[in-house]
Design a protein around this motif. Sequence first.
Motif, PDB file in Angstrom:
ATOM      1  N   ARG A   1      -1.569  -2.617   0.303  1.00  0.00           N
ATOM      2  CA  ARG A   1      -0.675  -2.813  -1.152  1.00  0.00           C
ATOM      3  C   ARG A   1       0.668  -4.069  -0.634  1.00  0.00           C
ATOM      4  O   ARG A   1       1.034  -3.640   0.361  1.00  0.00           O
ATOM      5  CB  ARG A   1       0.230  -2.187  -1.865  1.00  0.00           C
TER       6      ARG A   1
ATOM      7  N   GLN B   1      -3.068 -11.464  -2.834  1.00  0.00           N
ATOM      8  CA  GLN B   1      -1.694 -11.827  -3.254  1.00  0.00           C
ATOM      9  C   GLN B   1      -0.730 -13.216  -3.373  1.00  0.00           C
ATOM     10  O   GLN B   1      -0.476 -13.639  -4.287  1.00  0.00           O
ATOM     11  CB  GLN B   1      -0.709 -10.386  -2.377  1.00  0.00           C
TER      12      GLN B   1
ATOM     13  N   GLY C   1      -1.743   1.802   0.709  1.00  0.00           N
ATOM     14  CA  GLY C   1      -2.173   1.168  -0.302  1.00  0.00           C
ATOM     15  C   GLY C   1      -2.695   2.200  -1.259  1.00  0.00           C
ATOM     16  O   GLY C   1      -2.859   1.114  -2.054  1.00  0.00           O
TER      17      GLY C   1
ATOM     18  N   GLY D   1      -3.935  -4.815  -4.435  1.00  0.00           N
ATOM     19  CA  GLY D   1      -3.746  -3.384  -3.433  1.00  0.00           C
ATOM     20  C   GLY D   1      -5.172  -2.722  -2.707  1.00  0.00           C
ATOM     21  O   GLY D   1      -6.125  -3.187  -4.501  1.00  0.00           O
TER      22      GLY D   1
ATOM     23  N   ARG E   1      -1.019   2.983  -5.180  1.00  0.00           N
ATOM     24  CA  ARG E   1      -0.053   2.829  -5.704  1.00  0.00           C
ATOM     25  C   ARG E   1       0.718   3.832  -6.249  1.00  0.00           C
ATOM     26  O   ARG E   1       0.067   4.835  -6.121  1.00  0.00           O
ATOM     27  CB  ARG E   1      -0.688   2.208  -6.910  1.00  0.00           C
TER      28      ARG E   1
ATOM     29  N   HIS F   1      -8.017   0.416  -1.965  1.00  0.00           N
ATOM     30  CA  HIS F   1      -7.003   1.483  -1.302  1.00  0.00           C
ATOM     31  C   HIS F   1      -9.091   2.774  -1.165  1.00  0.00           C
ATOM     32  O   HIS F   1      -9.294   2.352  -1.602  1.00  0.00           O
ATOM     33  CB  HIS F   1      -6.400   2.614  -2.112  1.00  0.00           C
TER      34      HIS F   1
ATOM     35  N   GLU G   1       1.073  -7.573  -6.936  1.00  0.00           N
ATOM     36  CA  GLU G   1       1.129  -6.311  -5.842  1.00  0.00           C
ATOM     37  C   GLU G   1      -0.591  -5.696  -5.827  1.00  0.00           C
ATOM     38  O   GLU G   1      -0.308  -4.970  -6.719  1.00  0.00           O
ATOM     39  CB  GLU G   1       2.241  -5.531  -6.341  1.00  0.00           C
TER      40      GLU G   1
ATOM     41  N   THR H   1      -2.209  -5.918 -12.229  1.00  0.00           N
ATOM     42  CA  THR H   1      -2.170  -6.577 -10.479  1.00  0.00           C
ATOM     43  C   THR H   1      -0.761  -6.761 -10.730  1.00  0.00           C
ATOM     44  O   THR H   1      -0.069  -7.866  -9.707  1.00  0.00           O
ATOM     45  CB  THR H   1      -2.897  -7.812  -9.953  1.00  0.00           C
TER      46      THR H   1
ATOM     47  N   SER I   1       2.220   1.820   4.737  1.00  0.00           N
ATOM     48  CA  SER I   1       2.514   0.776   3.207  1.00  0.00           C
ATOM     49  C   SER I   1       4.050   1.984   2.524  1.00  0.00           C
ATOM     50  O   SER I   1       3.830   3.106   2.843  1.00  0.00           O
ATOM     51  CB  SER I   1       1.562   0.860   2.368  1.00  0.00           C
TER      52      SER I   1
ATOM     53  N   ASP J   1       3.648  -5.977  -2.630  1.00  0.00           N
ATOM     54  CA  ASP J   1       4.148  -6.143  -3.337  1.00  0.00           C
ATOM     55  C   ASP J   1       5.490  -7.964  -3.529  1.00  0.00           C
ATOM     56  O   ASP J   1       5.934  -6.785  -2.937  1.00  0.00           O
ATOM     57  CB  ASP J   1       4.679  -5.317  -4.172  1.00  0.00           C
TER      58      ASP J   1
ATOM     59  N   CYS K   1       6.820   1.580  -0.647  1.00  0.00           N
ATOM     60  CA  CYS K   1       7.102   0.375  -1.510  1.00  0.00           C
ATOM     61  C   CYS K   1       8.568   1.016  -2.285  1.00  0.00           C
ATOM     62  O   CYS K   1       8.331   2.118  -2.288  1.00  0.00           O
ATOM     63  CB  CYS K   1       5.951   0.521  -2.390  1.00  0.00           C
TER      64      CYS K   1
END
Lengths: 368, 368
Positions: A340, A260, A203, A330, A205, A332, A328, A297, A221, A342, A223
């Motif tokens: 997250r 989201q 989570g 999220g 970024r 944490h 996106e 976001t 998670s 996205d 990405c």
Amino acid sequence: MSEVYALRRARLRDRCKAGGSQSALISRPANVRYLAGTAPRGAVLLLGKTDDLLLCPGPPEDRPAEGRPDETLRVQTLPGTAGDPAVAAADLAEGQRADTLAVEEHHLTVARHREIRSVVPRLRLTDLGSAVEQLRVVKDEEEISCLRIGAEIADQALGELLESILVGRTERHLALELERRLVDHGADGPAFPTSVATGPNAGRRAHRPTDRRVEEGDFLSVCLGAAYRGYRCEIGRTFVIGTSPADWQIELYDLVFAAQRAGREALVPGAACRDVDRAARQVLDSAGYAEGLPALTGHGVGLEIDEDPQLAPSAMGKLDACVPVTVEPGVHLPGRGGVRIDDTLVVRPEADGGPELLTITTKELLAL
Amino acid sequence: MSEVYALRRARLRDRCKAGGSQSALISRPANVRYLAGTAPRGAVLLLGKTDDLLLCPGPPEDRPAEGRPDETLRVQTLPGTAGDPAVAAADLAEGQRADTLAVEEHHLTVARHREIRSVVPRLRLTDLGSAVEQLRVVKDEEEISCLRIGAEIADQALGELLESILVGRTERHLALELERRLVDHGADGPAFPTSVATGPNAGRRAHRPTDRRVEEGDFLSVCLGAAYRGYRCEIGRTFVIGTSPADWQIELYDLVFAAQRAGREALVPGAACRDVDRAARQVLDSAGYAEGLPALTGHGVGLEIDEDPQLAPSAMGKLDACVPVTVEPGVHLPGRGGVRIDDTLVVRPEADGGPELLTITTKELLAL
């Protein structure tokens, strides 16, 4: 394709003239690529009074570049001893009898600016601002098609990873594996450093993969994104490792999913960027997660992975149709991990079916 | 380790004072890392009149960074709405009653410089120039040890690749495989995009891997490096695929090898950088390859893969002991391919055994 670049330059030239500049020097690499079709390292584009020119530092063999220069554009390679292309371009602008040159003050360094002024003291330097970045915000269908292919590639790479055994493997290895799969499926390369985050890292970024191994019960998670013909997309998903998620995991996942979705549903032409951000953010806010939320976001994507517009509380401006953005949000939780989700989407009018989702991997909470 | 960073800042402060500046703003990421131990994206270092401060844009979770900030340094994270860290730093410098602030004009943009001037109009801005880059040229043994480990990792990754079957695999796949192996052996990641070049591509500097497959009779040239605790090394080798190299391949290889050896042997403390370049270059020149040679035959390495000094015909300055450099001449024959041989070495006095070779993979012409 050459016409596209010539048309883009014509639009920029109109803007320059409206701003009182007879010529412009483009130095930011993504802007050079947008207008010239390619951007060898260190190259600059002169939008001249009489003639446009791509100036590359030589020798060319040292400067491999993606894409090809537009055929309607003159390309000049400077010998290694000829100094900086930006300074050479300013010199050429003066040679074309321009009396003003607009430069990208947000990219050009103070030292280079000073050098240009000393070489062509009679040329008046003005600020082009983010004129090219603004042109880049709304994409044509060719550009969107590159993003769509990139998103397909990322979906494929992610889908294959999910079919493999994950427990016991490190974040770093999973990230490398994803990047290999992106290239396998035809990406130029990853759009940005692939992020794989497990357990307490999940989570976060842009988490940098570590040597932590995937364990039963973890949130995982991921990405990633593909660069395809220069265009960069992004997808992020969160999974649970093991047979059944814990209650807190399900609750947190549902919350981020709701945020989201609210963000995605707010993507309509004419919507204020800050309202899209607020739509997603207030779902998290009202659940008590106001603290520690990321500054934005979502954001535009294109030749760079992080472009205008920004979807953030203080963002100005409205969304247009054909603007690709990420959504996106999220959460944490320090020490516990987080979620997250996205997507990359293209803003489309409701008559065309509303926002076009490019990254189509499921957003159900999968237990892997 | 904290002492190291505090000492580096003390050295820089002395230079600033000698140059008439009471405070300095460091914005170039590798320079920030050198002086602070870490460089989160967008962070700047204020070398203040009374107090040093690392200013990071927030929230920190969005800005993962390698390394840790030096414990003697105050770290301040700015909220997302607080504007740019460079501007905030200038404001703090004024708050510490400095009347001059030296900035890195070769890194700071014109727009940021203007913003600083408008926020703190009474602070006189001067140019720090490349003062930090100059401090970075000579490495301490801790830094060299990071480079040495990075070189070992690159040697291992390359050695393993050579044991695998190469014919039929694409440049892209081989490059990804090498990068995976770098990480397997403990690298932070690749020091730069790994280059694998086959057949007519072989010998091109910084060639971007394509989908071309390795064929019998090809030259194969590979250039890779590991980043280890931020330090980046480089190794390049050229091989022949198949049982026996052609005569022209052996001749070209021997020539480049001789040039590279001449460059390595010229690495002594006190040698002019241009003389080291000339030593390597004249071997290729006198064999009729003056045209199309790269602009430089080597460069410094450290926190960046391409640092001072440059080994080039127009380079100024002399080599000191404890300066790590690459020696990497090459010849590329359009349509046929070519040879590059690239080592990372540390300049050492003859009494200490002469230049220390960090990348020890054999430079015999291997037929794979």
